[in-house]
Design a protein around this motif. Structure first.
Motif, PDB file in Angstrom:
ATOM      1  N   TYR A 146       0.848  -1.424  -0.142  1.00  0.00           N
ATOM      2  CA  TYR A 146      -0.164  -0.420  -0.166  1.00  0.00           C
ATOM      3  C   TYR A 146       0.693   1.577  -0.054  1.00  0.00           C
ATOM      4  N   ILE A 147       1.770   1.563   0.500  1.00  0.00           N
ATOM      5  CA  ILE A 147       3.102   2.538   1.117  1.00  0.00           C
ATOM      6  C   ILE A 147       3.641   2.281  -0.273  1.00  0.00           C
ATOM      7  N   ARG A 148       3.788   1.240  -1.161  1.00  0.00           N
ATOM      8  CA  ARG A 148       4.256   1.181  -2.241  1.00  0.00           C
ATOM      9  C   ARG A 148       3.451   2.312  -3.463  1.00  0.00           C
ATOM     10  N   GLN A 149       2.670   1.651  -3.496  1.00  0.00           N
ATOM     11  CA  GLN A 149       1.611   2.407  -4.867  1.00  0.00           C
ATOM     12  C   GLN A 149       1.467   3.730  -4.166  1.00  0.00           C
ATOM     13  N   GLN A 150       0.901   4.085  -2.897  1.00  0.00           N
ATOM     14  CA  GLN A 150       0.492   6.053  -2.780  1.00  0.00           C
ATOM     15  C   GLN A 150       1.917   6.639  -3.073  1.00  0.00           C
ATOM     16  N   ARG A 151       3.449   5.629  -2.950  1.00  0.00           N
ATOM     17  CA  ARG A 151       4.554   7.121  -2.781  1.00  0.00           C
ATOM     18  C   ARG A 151       4.555   6.940  -4.705  1.00  0.00           C
ATOM     19  N   SER A 152       4.025   5.400  -5.382  1.00  0.00           N
ATOM     20  CA  SER A 152       3.980   6.119  -6.776  1.00  0.00           C
ATOM     21  C   SER A 152       3.090   6.359  -7.435  1.00  0.00           C
ATOM     22  N   SER A 153       2.023   6.419  -6.622  1.00  0.00           N
ATOM     23  CA  SER A 153       0.731   7.750  -7.217  1.00  0.00           C
ATOM     24  C   SER A 153       1.382   8.732  -7.205  1.00  0.00           C
ATOM     25  N   ALA A 154       1.931   9.449  -6.034  1.00  0.00           N
ATOM     26  CA  ALA A 154       2.620  10.172  -6.005  1.00  0.00           C
ATOM     27  C   ALA A 154       3.813  10.990  -6.154  1.00  0.00           C
ATOM     28  N   LYS A 155       4.143  10.123  -7.150  1.00  0.00           N
ATOM     29  CA  LYS A 155       5.571  10.225  -8.420  1.00  0.00           C
ATOM     30  C   LYS A 155       6.462  11.273  -7.202  1.00  0.00           C
ATOM     31  N   ILE A 156       6.999   9.887  -6.138  1.00  0.00           N
ATOM     32  CA  ILE A 156       8.279  10.456  -4.957  1.00  0.00           C
ATOM     33  C   ILE A 156       9.025   8.842  -5.261  1.00  0.00           C
TER      34      ILE A 156
ATOM     35  N   LEU B  45      11.574   6.547  -3.902  1.00  0.00           N
ATOM     36  CA  LEU B  45      12.241   6.092  -2.025  1.00  0.00           C
ATOM     37  C   LEU B  45      12.788   7.126  -1.158  1.00  0.00           C
ATOM     38  N   ARG B  46      14.329   7.208  -2.081  1.00  0.00           N
ATOM     39  CA  ARG B  46      14.927   8.208  -1.203  1.00  0.00           C
ATOM     40  C   ARG B  46      14.307   9.192  -0.612  1.00  0.00           C
ATOM     41  N   GLN B  47      13.200   9.918  -1.820  1.00  0.00           N
ATOM     42  CA  GLN B  47      12.665  11.650  -1.112  1.00  0.00           C
ATOM     43  C   GLN B  47      11.226  10.862   0.057  1.00  0.00           C
ATOM     44  N   LEU B  48      11.168  10.131  -0.137  1.00  0.00           N
ATOM     45  CA  LEU B  48      10.354   9.795   0.763  1.00  0.00           C
ATOM     46  C   LEU B  48      10.513   9.519   2.501  1.00  0.00           C
ATOM     47  N   SER B  49      11.754   8.673   1.878  1.00  0.00           N
ATOM     48  CA  SER B  49      13.064   8.033   3.278  1.00  0.00           C
ATOM     49  C   SER B  49      13.120   9.952   4.385  1.00  0.00           C
ATOM     50  N   LYS B  50      13.463  10.454   3.202  1.00  0.00           N
ATOM     51  CA  LYS B  50      14.026  11.942   3.782  1.00  0.00           C
ATOM     52  C   LYS B  50      12.778  12.365   4.146  1.00  0.00           C
ATOM     53  N   LEU B  51      11.692  12.716   3.345  1.00  0.00           N
ATOM     54  CA  LEU B  51      10.035  13.239   3.930  1.00  0.00           C
ATOM     55  C   LEU B  51       9.556  13.401   5.700  1.00  0.00           C
ATOM     56  N   ALA B  52       9.549  11.941   5.460  1.00  0.00           N
ATOM     57  CA  ALA B  52       9.430  10.663   6.551  1.00  0.00           C
ATOM     58  C   ALA B  52      10.045  10.882   7.733  1.00  0.00           C
ATOM     59  N   GLY B  53      11.504  10.788   7.551  1.00  0.00           N
ATOM     60  CA  GLY B  53      12.565  11.169   8.578  1.00  0.00           C
ATOM     61  C   GLY B  53      12.766   9.908   8.700  1.00  0.00           C
ATOM     62  N   VAL B  54      13.110   8.555   8.167  1.00  0.00           N
ATOM     63  CA  VAL B  54      13.021   7.271   8.364  1.00  0.00           C
ATOM     64  C   VAL B  54      14.669   6.674   7.153  1.00  0.00           C
ATOM     65  N   SER B  55      15.183   5.623   7.636  1.00  0.00           N
ATOM     66  CA  SER B  55      16.649   5.066   6.780  1.00  0.00           C
ATOM     67  C   SER B  55      16.107   4.681   5.798  1.00  0.00           C
TER      68      SER B  55
ATOM     69  N   LEU C 283      12.858   1.756   4.910  1.00  0.00           N
ATOM     70  CA  LEU C 283      12.041   2.226   4.125  1.00  0.00           C
ATOM     71  C   LEU C 283      11.224   0.821   3.416  1.00  0.00           C
ATOM     72  N   SER C 284      12.329   0.652   2.703  1.00  0.00           N
ATOM     73  CA  SER C 284      13.012  -0.531   1.795  1.00  0.00           C
ATOM     74  C   SER C 284      12.053  -1.938   2.544  1.00  0.00           C
ATOM     75  N   GLN C 285      12.716  -2.040   3.928  1.00  0.00           N
ATOM     76  CA  GLN C 285      12.113  -2.848   3.999  1.00  0.00           C
ATOM     77  C   GLN C 285      11.362  -3.102   4.368  1.00  0.00           C
ATOM     78  N   ILE C 286      10.050  -2.077   4.336  1.00  0.00           N
ATOM     79  CA  ILE C 286       8.478  -2.028   4.943  1.00  0.00           C
ATOM     80  C   ILE C 286       7.342  -1.770   3.942  1.00  0.00           C
ATOM     81  N   GLU C 287       8.196  -0.856   3.070  1.00  0.00           N
ATOM     82  CA  GLU C 287       7.502  -1.971   1.184  1.00  0.00           C
ATOM     83  C   GLU C 287       7.427  -3.621   0.907  1.00  0.00           C
ATOM     84  N   ARG C 288       9.475  -4.037   1.236  1.00  0.00           N
ATOM     85  CA  ARG C 288       8.647  -4.983   1.020  1.00  0.00           C
ATOM     86  C   ARG C 288       8.240  -5.468   1.833  1.00  0.00           C
ATOM     87  N   GLY C 289       7.669  -5.443   2.690  1.00  0.00           N
ATOM     88  CA  GLY C 289       6.904  -6.520   3.667  1.00  0.00           C
ATOM     89  C   GLY C 289       7.446  -7.114   5.366  1.00  0.00           C
TER      90      GLY C 289
END
Length: 134
Positions: free
Chosen positions: A14-24, A26-36, A40-46
């Motif tokens: 779900y996070i991957r889909q939202q990130r993709s539709s927002a055209k962000i 993984l690196r950008q989202l990690s900075k915006l969210a304040g997580v490494s 974040l990659s591990q979260i997206e991969r389950g």
């Protein structure tokens, strides 16, 4: 244990889909969210199931409601709101942010109307017949 893995996988997708539709990225989202980036990659991969706090940070980075992520993660039950709320949530052409704004406006109208309702029951009115009004 299998259910926890399914939830982690579902929230990650779900996070991957939202990130993709927002055209962000993984690196950008990690900075915006304040997580490494790796986390974040591990979260997206389950691989990892994020805490409510991390989900809130990710939601902020994606500019969607944290509630949407909490529901996906199984932290909250799907909110009730009748057929209008269900229709808004089910619309695949709206972003999560747009859905949340619509739901907020709808609920504010409902609260406003509920506050304006008189405390007493309405009195019955008599209807005029066609002859009386002529």
């Amino acid at each position: 244990m299998e259910k926890v893995a399914d939830i982690a996988s579902d929230i990650g997708e779900y996070i991957r889909q939202q990130r993709s539709s927002a055209k962000i990225s993984l690196r950008q989202l990690s900075k915006l969210a304040g997580v490494s980036n790796p986390y974040l990659s591990q979260i997206e991969r389950g691989v990892r199931k994020p805490s409510a706090e991390i989900l809130q940070q990710i939601a902020k980075g994606l500019r969607i409601s944290a509630e949407a992520l909490y529901v996906q993660a199984g932290i909250l039950d799907l909110p009730t709101g009748g057929p209008v709320g269900e229709a808004i949530r089910a619309d695949t052409e709206l972003t999560e942010r747009q859905k949340q704004v619509l739901l907020d406006v709808y609920e504010s109208f409902r609260r406003e109307n509920a506050a304006e309702k008189p405390a007493t029951k309405p009195t019955t009115t008599t209807h005029q017949t066609t002859e009386e009004s002529a």
